[in-house]
Design a protein around this motif. Structure first.
Motif, PDB file in Angstrom:
ATOM      1  N   LYS A  22      16.359 -39.241   3.502  1.00 16.13           N
ATOM      2  CA  LYS A  22      15.787 -38.465   2.410  1.00 16.13           C
ATOM      3  C   LYS A  22      14.445 -37.854   2.785  1.00 16.13           C
ATOM      4  O   LYS A  22      14.160 -36.697   2.437  1.00 16.13           O
ATOM      5  N   GLN A  23      13.608 -38.595   3.516  1.00 13.44           N
ATOM      6  CA  GLN A  23      12.273 -38.114   3.849  1.00 13.44           C
ATOM      7  C   GLN A  23      12.333 -36.841   4.679  1.00 13.44           C
ATOM      8  O   GLN A  23      11.601 -35.882   4.424  1.00 13.44           O
ATOM      9  N   LEU A  24      13.205 -36.831   5.686  1.00  8.01           N
ATOM     10  CA  LEU A  24      13.311 -35.660   6.552  1.00  8.01           C
ATOM     11  C   LEU A  24      13.931 -34.483   5.800  1.00  8.01           C
ATOM     12  O   LEU A  24      13.528 -33.334   5.969  1.00  8.01           O
ATOM     13  N   ILE A  25      14.920 -34.780   4.955  1.00 11.30           N
ATOM     14  CA  ILE A  25      15.551 -33.720   4.154  1.00 11.30           C
ATOM     15  C   ILE A  25      14.540 -33.104   3.198  1.00 11.30           C
ATOM     16  O   ILE A  25      14.486 -31.885   3.025  1.00 11.30           O
ATOM     17  N   LEU A  26      13.720 -33.955   2.566  1.00 17.24           N
ATOM     18  CA  LEU A  26      12.732 -33.456   1.612  1.00 17.24           C
ATOM     19  C   LEU A  26      11.726 -32.543   2.296  1.00 17.24           C
ATOM     20  O   LEU A  26      11.356 -31.493   1.751  1.00 17.24           O
ATOM     21  N   HIS A  27      11.267 -32.938   3.465  1.00 17.16           N
ATOM     22  CA  HIS A  27      10.338 -32.091   4.218  1.00 17.16           C
ATOM     23  C   HIS A  27      10.981 -30.735   4.505  1.00 17.16           C
ATOM     24  O   HIS A  27      10.351 -29.682   4.333  1.00 17.16           O
ATOM     25  N   PHE A  28      12.230 -30.755   4.923  1.00 17.45           N
ATOM     26  CA  PHE A  28      12.943 -29.510   5.227  1.00 17.45           C
ATOM     27  C   PHE A  28      13.096 -28.643   3.977  1.00 17.45           C
ATOM     28  O   PHE A  28      12.834 -27.440   4.013  1.00 17.45           O
ATOM     29  N   ILE A  29      13.525 -29.242   2.868  1.00 14.45           N
ATOM     30  CA  ILE A  29      13.733 -28.480   1.637  1.00 14.45           C
ATOM     31  C   ILE A  29      12.426 -27.841   1.169  1.00 14.45           C
ATOM     32  O   ILE A  29      12.398 -26.664   0.797  1.00 14.45           O
ATOM     33  N   ASN A  30      11.361 -28.618   1.164  1.00 16.09           N
ATOM     34  CA  ASN A  30      10.070 -28.075   0.747  1.00 16.09           C
ATOM     35  C   ASN A  30       9.684 -26.855   1.576  1.00 16.09           C
ATOM     36  O   ASN A  30       9.210 -25.848   1.043  1.00 16.09           O
ATOM     37  N   GLU A  31       9.886 -26.950   2.875  1.00 18.12           N
ATOM     38  CA  GLU A  31       9.506 -25.856   3.766  1.00 18.12           C
ATOM     39  C   GLU A  31      10.400 -24.641   3.607  1.00 18.12           C
ATOM     40  O   GLU A  31       9.923 -23.512   3.488  1.00 18.12           O
ATOM     41  N   VAL A  32      11.720 -24.834   3.619  1.00 15.06           N
ATOM     42  CA  VAL A  32      12.628 -23.690   3.592  1.00 15.06           C
ATOM     43  C   VAL A  32      12.598 -22.986   2.235  1.00 15.06           C
ATOM     44  O   VAL A  32      12.719 -21.758   2.152  1.00 15.06           O
ATOM     45  N   VAL A  33      12.411 -23.755   1.149  1.00 10.80           N
ATOM     46  CA  VAL A  33      12.315 -23.145  -0.181  1.00 10.80           C
ATOM     47  C   VAL A  33      11.031 -22.329  -0.289  1.00 10.80           C
ATOM     48  O   VAL A  33      11.013 -21.225  -0.839  1.00 10.80           O
ATOM     49  N   LYS A  34       9.946 -22.881   0.249  1.00 11.16           N
ATOM     50  CA  LYS A  34       8.667 -22.166   0.219  1.00 11.16           C
ATOM     51  C   LYS A  34       8.729 -20.898   1.062  1.00 11.16           C
ATOM     52  O   LYS A  34       8.286 -19.840   0.632  1.00 11.16           O
ATOM     53  N   ARG A  35       9.283 -21.004   2.256  1.00  5.08           N
ATOM     54  CA  ARG A  35       9.338 -19.844   3.143  1.00  5.08           C
ATOM     55  C   ARG A  35      10.251 -18.743   2.611  1.00  5.08           C
ATOM     56  O   ARG A  35       9.975 -17.565   2.773  1.00  5.08           O
ATOM     57  N   SER A  36      11.344 -19.133   1.979  1.00  9.68           N
ATOM     58  CA  SER A  36      12.291 -18.143   1.453  1.00  9.68           C
ATOM     59  C   SER A  36      11.948 -17.701   0.039  1.00  9.68           C
ATOM     60  O   SER A  36      12.593 -16.793  -0.501  1.00  9.68           O
ATOM     61  N   LYS A  37      10.942 -18.335  -0.569  1.00  9.74           N
ATOM     62  CA  LYS A  37      10.544 -18.030  -1.942  1.00  9.74           C
ATOM     63  C   LYS A  37      11.732 -18.120  -2.892  1.00  9.74           C
ATOM     64  O   LYS A  37      11.876 -17.321  -3.819  1.00  9.74           O
ATOM     65  N   SER A  38      12.589 -19.100  -2.649  1.00  4.77           N
ATOM     66  CA  SER A  38      13.782 -19.271  -3.475  1.00  4.77           C
ATOM     67  C   SER A  38      13.407 -19.805  -4.855  1.00  4.77           C
ATOM     68  O   SER A  38      12.573 -20.705  -4.969  1.00  4.77           O
ATOM     69  N   SER A  39      14.022 -19.253  -5.865  1.00  4.71           N
ATOM     70  CA  SER A  39      13.767 -19.703  -7.231  1.00  4.71           C
ATOM     71  C   SER A  39      14.432 -21.047  -7.471  1.00  4.71           C
ATOM     72  O   SER A  39      15.293 -21.495  -6.699  1.00  4.71           O
ATOM     73  N   GLN A  40      14.047 -21.703  -8.552  1.00  6.31           N
ATOM     74  CA  GLN A  40      14.652 -22.982  -8.907  1.00  6.31           C
ATOM     75  C   GLN A  40      16.146 -22.822  -9.141  1.00  6.31           C
ATOM     76  O   GLN A  40      16.940 -23.697  -8.776  1.00  6.31           O
TER      77      GLN A  40
END
Length: 220
Positions: free
Chosen positions: A57-75
């Motif tokens: 979960k920790q590694l997945i969370l780090h990835f999600i936070n980064e990729v969502v921020k970089r792609s500016k994906s909406s909720q």
């Protein structure tokens, strides 16, 4: 990197998932949403972890936070992508042997990225080019193309999600009630207990690692 500001093609019934969130609460809700997504992804794919693939979960969370921020994906796009991911691992891949799966299909981060790209394309009037997604993810165009084709094929090209279906799934699987009432019928009880335990721990503190760190092995 292209700087685009995609416009969500949301409907009134679907947008009720997040419309009641006040602006000053949005950051907190984003963190909770990403945490729930990471917990779900890890619970569904933890059995696929090995020396090369880390579905913690920790590694997945780090990835999600980064990729969502970089792609500016909406909720909404994040929720749609998670729904597609859930469909893949609870239905589409259920009869498939692990030996018949491509290696990237065992990596929750790569498959979630594919689902996010598809949800982003399907939900936005203007989306990113493959080149931009390569910059966002750090992956090669050929890898992204193969992952996207496999994800589309596995989903039988069914990307449209009825708003009522998405709302019900969100409220029963991905909402904050996930911890106390996880409705993951296809996930073992041990995975659900582990997911609840991980969700209740202290939030993962992001380090300044580059996005490619999610490629590191489970022994890290």
């Amino acid at each position: 990197m292209q700087h685009l500001t995609p416009v969500d093609k949301t409907t009134e019934s679907t947008s009720c998932l997040i419309d009641d969130i006040k602006p000053h609460e949005k950051s907190s809700h984003n963190a909770k949403l990403n945490g729930s997504v990471a917990t779900l992804l890890s619970a569904l794919t933890s059995n696929f972890s090995n020396q090369r693939i880390n579905n913690s979960k920790q590694l997945i969370l780090h990835f999600i936070n980064e990729v969502v921020k970089r792609s500016k994906s909406s909720q909404l796009v994040v929720i749609q992508a998670t729904y597609l991911f859930h469909q893949i691992y609870t239905k589409a891949l259920k009869p498939v042997s692990i030996t018949d799966m491509p290696e990237f299909a065992r990596c929750s981060k790569r498959v979630f990225l594919s689902c996010l790209i598809l949800a982003h394309k399907f939900s936005n009037d203007s989306t990113f080019s493959m080149k931009t997604w390569c910059l966002i993810s750090g992956l090669k165009p050929r890898d992204l193309a193969n992952m996207e084709r496999w994800t589309l094929s596995t989903l039988d090209y069914k990307l449209r999600i009825e708003s009522s279906v998405l709302n019900k799934w969100y409220n029963t699987v991905l909402s904050e009630s996930f911890v106390s009432n996880p409705l993951l019928s296809s996930v073992s009880s041990s995975c659900r207990k582990r997911a609840r335990s991980e969700f209740e721990t202290e939030p993962y503190i992001l380090s300044p690692y580059k996005l490619h760190k999610w490629e590191h092995s489970a022994t890290r």
